[in-house]
Write a protein that holds these residues in place. Structure first.
Motif, PDB file in Angstrom:
ATOM      1  N   VAL A 386       0.831  -1.207   0.000  1.00  0.00           N
ATOM      2  CA  VAL A 386       0.000   0.000   0.000  1.00  0.00           C
ATOM      3  C   VAL A 386       0.868   1.262   0.000  1.00  0.00           C
ATOM      4  O   VAL A 386       0.552   2.248  -0.669  1.00  0.00           O
ATOM      5  CB  VAL A 386      -0.953  -0.024   1.209  1.00  0.00           C
ATOM      6  N   SER A 387       1.977   1.235   0.752  1.00  0.00           N
ATOM      7  CA  SER A 387       2.870   2.403   0.770  1.00  0.00           C
ATOM      8  C   SER A 387       3.486   2.650  -0.606  1.00  0.00           C
ATOM      9  O   SER A 387       3.726   3.796  -0.985  1.00  0.00           O
ATOM     10  CB  SER A 387       3.970   2.203   1.813  1.00  0.00           C
ATOM     11  N   TRP A 388       3.759   1.578  -1.367  1.00  0.00           N
ATOM     12  CA  TRP A 388       4.282   1.761  -2.725  1.00  0.00           C
ATOM     13  C   TRP A 388       3.265   2.471  -3.614  1.00  0.00           C
ATOM     14  O   TRP A 388       3.647   3.170  -4.544  1.00  0.00           O
ATOM     15  CB  TRP A 388       4.630   0.413  -3.340  1.00  0.00           C
ATOM     16  N   HIS A 389       1.975   2.286  -3.334  1.00  0.00           N
ATOM     17  CA  HIS A 389       0.927   2.939  -4.120  1.00  0.00           C
ATOM     18  C   HIS A 389       0.469   4.249  -3.486  1.00  0.00           C
ATOM     19  O   HIS A 389      -0.614   4.758  -3.801  1.00  0.00           O
ATOM     20  CB  HIS A 389      -0.271   1.990  -4.284  1.00  0.00           C
ATOM     21  N   GLN A 390       1.282   4.796  -2.571  1.00  0.00           N
ATOM     22  CA  GLN A 390       0.994   6.085  -1.927  1.00  0.00           C
ATOM     23  C   GLN A 390      -0.330   6.055  -1.179  1.00  0.00           C
ATOM     24  O   GLN A 390      -1.082   7.041  -1.184  1.00  0.00           O
ATOM     25  CB  GLN A 390       0.982   7.215  -2.969  1.00  0.00           C
ATOM     26  N   GLY A 391      -0.623   4.930  -0.539  1.00  0.00           N
ATOM     27  CA  GLY A 391      -1.863   4.797   0.223  1.00  0.00           C
ATOM     28  C   GLY A 391      -1.589   4.657   1.707  1.00  0.00           C
ATOM     29  O   GLY A 391      -0.463   4.854   2.182  1.00  0.00           O
ATOM     30  N   SER A 392      -2.633   4.300   2.451  1.00  0.00           N
ATOM     31  CA  SER A 392      -2.503   4.144   3.899  1.00  0.00           C
ATOM     32  C   SER A 392      -3.427   3.033   4.373  1.00  0.00           C
ATOM     33  O   SER A 392      -4.388   2.666   3.697  1.00  0.00           O
ATOM     34  CB  SER A 392      -2.844   5.453   4.622  1.00  0.00           C
ATOM     35  N   CYS A 393      -3.113   2.492   5.554  1.00  0.00           N
ATOM     36  CA  CYS A 393      -3.887   1.397   6.146  1.00  0.00           C
ATOM     37  C   CYS A 393      -4.430   1.843   7.501  1.00  0.00           C
ATOM     38  O   CYS A 393      -3.746   2.547   8.242  1.00  0.00           O
ATOM     39  CB  CYS A 393      -3.021   0.152   6.317  1.00  0.00           C
ATOM     40  N   GLU A 394      -5.637   1.406   7.804  1.00  0.00           N
ATOM     41  CA  GLU A 394      -6.272   1.766   9.066  1.00  0.00           C
ATOM     42  C   GLU A 394      -6.952   0.544   9.672  1.00  0.00           C
ATOM     43  O   GLU A 394      -7.342  -0.383   8.960  1.00  0.00           O
ATOM     44  CB  GLU A 394      -7.317   2.879   8.855  1.00  0.00           C
ATOM     45  N   VAL A 395      -7.088   0.571  11.000  1.00  0.00           N
ATOM     46  CA  VAL A 395      -7.779  -0.490  11.743  1.00  0.00           C
ATOM     47  C   VAL A 395      -8.880   0.150  12.572  1.00  0.00           C
ATOM     48  O   VAL A 395      -8.680   1.209  13.162  1.00  0.00           O
ATOM     49  CB  VAL A 395      -6.812  -1.275  12.653  1.00  0.00           C
ATOM     50  N   SER A 396     -10.030  -0.495  12.616  1.00  0.00           N
ATOM     51  CA  SER A 396     -11.137  -0.014  13.437  1.00  0.00           C
ATOM     52  C   SER A 396     -12.011  -1.211  13.797  1.00  0.00           C
ATOM     53  O   SER A 396     -11.701  -2.357  13.464  1.00  0.00           O
ATOM     54  CB  SER A 396     -11.945   1.062  12.705  1.00  0.00           C
ATOM     55  N   ASN A 397     -13.095  -0.934  14.484  1.00  0.00           N
ATOM     56  CA  ASN A 397     -14.025  -1.995  14.885  1.00  0.00           C
ATOM     57  C   ASN A 397     -15.101  -2.181  13.814  1.00  0.00           C
ATOM     58  O   ASN A 397     -15.631  -1.217  13.274  1.00  0.00           O
ATOM     59  CB  ASN A 397     -14.685  -1.651  16.227  1.00  0.00           C
ATOM     60  N   SER A 398     -15.392  -3.430  13.545  1.00  0.00           N
ATOM     61  CA  SER A 398     -16.403  -3.750  12.538  1.00  0.00           C
ATOM     62  C   SER A 398     -17.803  -3.682  13.139  1.00  0.00           C
ATOM     63  O   SER A 398     -17.994  -3.881  14.345  1.00  0.00           O
ATOM     64  CB  SER A 398     -16.135  -5.143  11.963  1.00  0.00           C
ATOM     65  N   SER A 399     -18.779  -3.409  12.297  1.00  0.00           N
ATOM     66  CA  SER A 399     -20.173  -3.425  12.748  1.00  0.00           C
ATOM     67  C   SER A 399     -20.633  -4.840  13.089  1.00  0.00           C
ATOM     68  O   SER A 399     -21.638  -5.022  13.766  1.00  0.00           O
ATOM     69  CB  SER A 399     -21.083  -2.829  11.664  1.00  0.00           C
ATOM     70  N   PHE A 400     -19.873  -5.857  12.634  1.00  0.00           N
ATOM     71  CA  PHE A 400     -20.196  -7.250  12.954  1.00  0.00           C
ATOM     72  C   PHE A 400     -19.620  -7.685  14.298  1.00  0.00           C
ATOM     73  O   PHE A 400     -19.856  -8.807  14.729  1.00  0.00           O
ATOM     74  CB  PHE A 400     -19.652  -8.184  11.861  1.00  0.00           C
ATOM     75  N   GLY A 401     -18.821  -6.821  14.922  1.00  0.00           N
ATOM     76  CA  GLY A 401     -18.227  -7.166  16.202  1.00  0.00           C
ATOM     77  C   GLY A 401     -16.768  -7.539  16.118  1.00  0.00           C
ATOM     78  O   GLY A 401     -16.104  -7.672  17.150  1.00  0.00           O
ATOM     79  N   ALA A 403     -12.961  -7.229  13.546  1.00  0.00           N
ATOM     80  CA  ALA A 403     -12.017  -6.201  13.117  1.00  0.00           C
ATOM     81  C   ALA A 403     -12.403  -5.670  11.738  1.00  0.00           C
ATOM     82  O   ALA A 403     -12.985  -6.392  10.921  1.00  0.00           O
ATOM     83  CB  ALA A 403     -10.599  -6.766  13.077  1.00  0.00           C
ATOM     84  N   LYS A 404     -12.045  -4.428  11.499  1.00  0.00           N
ATOM     85  CA  LYS A 404     -12.302  -3.784  10.214  1.00  0.00           C
ATOM     86  C   LYS A 404     -10.989  -3.178   9.725  1.00  0.00           C
ATOM     87  O   LYS A 404     -10.446  -2.262  10.338  1.00  0.00           O
ATOM     88  CB  LYS A 404     -13.368  -2.700  10.370  1.00  0.00           C
ATOM     89  N   LEU A 405     -10.459  -3.720   8.632  1.00  0.00           N
ATOM     90  CA  LEU A 405      -9.221  -3.241   8.048  1.00  0.00           C
ATOM     91  C   LEU A 405      -9.542  -2.442   6.783  1.00  0.00           C
ATOM     92  O   LEU A 405     -10.248  -2.941   5.899  1.00  0.00           O
ATOM     93  CB  LEU A 405      -8.294  -4.409   7.708  1.00  0.00           C
ATOM     94  N   THR A 406      -9.050  -1.226   6.735  1.00  0.00           N
ATOM     95  CA  THR A 406      -9.349  -0.311   5.634  1.00  0.00           C
ATOM     96  C   THR A 406      -8.056   0.089   4.933  1.00  0.00           C
ATOM     97  O   THR A 406      -7.110   0.560   5.586  1.00  0.00           O
ATOM     98  CB  THR A 406     -10.069   0.953   6.133  1.00  0.00           C
ATOM     99  N   VAL A 407      -8.015  -0.079   3.626  1.00  0.00           N
ATOM    100  CA  VAL A 407      -6.898   0.369   2.795  1.00  0.00           C
ATOM    101  C   VAL A 407      -7.393   1.549   1.968  1.00  0.00           C
ATOM    102  O   VAL A 407      -8.369   1.429   1.226  1.00  0.00           O
ATOM    103  CB  VAL A 407      -6.392  -0.765   1.876  1.00  0.00           C
ATOM    104  N   ARG A 408      -6.712   2.678   2.111  1.00  0.00           N
ATOM    105  CA  ARG A 408      -7.098   3.889   1.395  1.00  0.00           C
ATOM    106  C   ARG A 408      -6.074   4.131   0.275  1.00  0.00           C
ATOM    107  O   ARG A 408      -4.895   4.377   0.534  1.00  0.00           O
ATOM    108  CB  ARG A 408      -7.106   5.083   2.341  1.00  0.00           C
TER     109      ARG A 408
END
Length: 411
Positions: A386-401, A403-408
């Motif tokens: 993701v860093s090679w593509h000039q992006g970023s990664c995030e972690v948060s809580n999922s609505s299912f209870g 983990a929620k991993l987000t790649v921007r």
């Protein structure tokens, strides 16, 4: 820094001298009494003219005058003494106009004026322009040189991780020569440490393969000679351990290869939706967890399809290991970026560990279970790609209870 301080100090001192000289020449102290040549010679001339009728008429024609009784002019004692000694005196009214009083005799005074006081005529624009040239241009040039070196210093600090070279201005012209020398030495040391770390990881991983191959061969030979059923259980466990070690070696080699340097990526337009669907199709055969998608029909993005597919596979594979019933994969189009979201209904990740999820060998599962433990390199590889593509990664809580991993990914 001494060179920088000396140049600034010297410039301030020189500028103060120059500016004070310019102000003294163009803006002298403008006291009203200094705007006319009101000296003894002018006063003596008025007194001499006032001694004759023609002189009084001449004064009256040029300045205006009238005769007043001396007793009507009330003056302080010092000014009365001046009038008595010199036979003339000048005062200023409320409009700062000069009024002369010249003695005609012991009882009368000739009042001359009032005379308007005119200031020296000069344009007020030129002094400002001159001050701008004296102060503004050198300050602008000096600031530009500082900005140039600070910009290059910032780029050097970003590149000092050892992954690339940096270059500041020439040694004789840079304000930051001591800092650049320190950064150069630091970069060389970091580069040496990174190379040593990568060589060690690659060497150890390669060296593991030979004893693992011997162990596999020995177990195969041993399996042909034993007859005890319990021994077969031990051999099966040992074979699983060997498979796990082989997987670890493979992941370490993959990460060492990716971590050594940024590869030459083939950036082309690809359909992200098609990439996600192909990865889901490949992973859907080996799991009982339900894979749910929320994808647009098409989304074209400029990327390296091989590495992005690897990133998607690691994200979904990680979610499948921890999910209980379902994993949801979404693509969300935003004005400035595209979001790849993978969430599950597993145990989730504590917020205190969100910062360490994408670091190499980060093990959140302390149980080291063979099914879910992993080696902590999958998400580290995701962060690298993701860093090679000039992006970023995030972690948060999922609505299912879980983990929620987000790649921007930036557009």
């Amino acid at each position: 820094m001494g060179k920088l301080f000396a140049s600034l100090y010297l410039y301030i001192i020189v500028s103060l001298f120059l500016v004070s000289g310019v102000i003294e020449q163009l803006w002298p102290y403008e006291d009203s009494q200094q705007q006319l040549s009101l000296d003894d010679e002018f006063g003596q001339s008025l007194w001499l003219l006032a001694q004759t009728e023609q002189g009084v008429a001449h004064i009256s024609a040029n300045f205006g005058s009238n005769i007043v009784p001396k007793q009507d002019l009330v003056l302080p004692e010092v000014q009365q003494q001046t009038l008595q000694n010199k036979q003339y005196i000048y005062l200023f009214d409320q409009q700062q106009r000069a009024i002369w009083y010249v003695a005609l005799d012991s009882e009368r005074l000739l009042q001359i004026g009032p005379i308007d006081v005119s200031a020296p005529a000069f344009s007020s624009v030129w002094p400002y322009l001159l001050l701008l040239c004296v102060v503004g241009i050198p300050v602008g040039l000096w600031s530009f040189l500082l900005w140039r070196d600070f910009s290059k210093l910032r780029q050097a600090c970003e590149a000092v991780d050892g992954s690339q070279d940096f270059e500041l201005s020439e040694s004789s012209k840079s304000f930051f020569l001591p800092i650049t020398d320190t950064l150069s030495a630091m970069q060389l040391r970091i580069q040496h440490l990174l190379n040593a770390h990568q060589e060690l990881t690659s060497s150890v991983s390669h060296e593991f393969r030979t004893p693992l191959a011997r162990l596999k061969f020995a177990l195969a030979m041993l399996e042909e000679r034993i007859t005890d059923e319990k021994s077969f259980d031990y051999i099966d466990t040992m074979q699983l351990d060997i498979i796990e070690l082989e997987s670890l070696v493979k992941e370490m080699l993959d990460y060492a290869r990716l971590d050594s340097q940024q590869p030459n990526m083939t950036l082309q337009q690809y359909d992200l939706v098609q990439l996600v669907q192909s990865v889901i199709t490949k992973l859907n055969f080996a799991t009982e967890v339900k894979l749910v998608t929320n994808l647009p029909q098409h989304y074209v993005y400029v990327c390296d399809s091989h590495f992005i597919a690897r990133c998607i596979q690691n994200l979904i594979g990680n979610a499948l290991k921890y999910a209980q019933h379902q994993v949801k994969v979404s693509l969300v189009d935003e004005p400035q970026s595209i979001l790849l979201i993978v969430e599950d209904d597993g145990p989730g990740i504590e917020q205190s560990q969100w910062e360490t999820v994408f670091k190499p060998f980060a093990r959140l599962d302390k149980s080291r279970d063979k099914k879910t433990g992993g080696f902590g390199l999958g998400l580290a590889i995701v962060a690298k790609i993701v860093s090679w593509h000039q992006g970023s990664c995030e972690v948060s809580n999922s609505s299912f209870g879980g983990a929620k991993l987000t790649v921007r990914l930036n557009k």
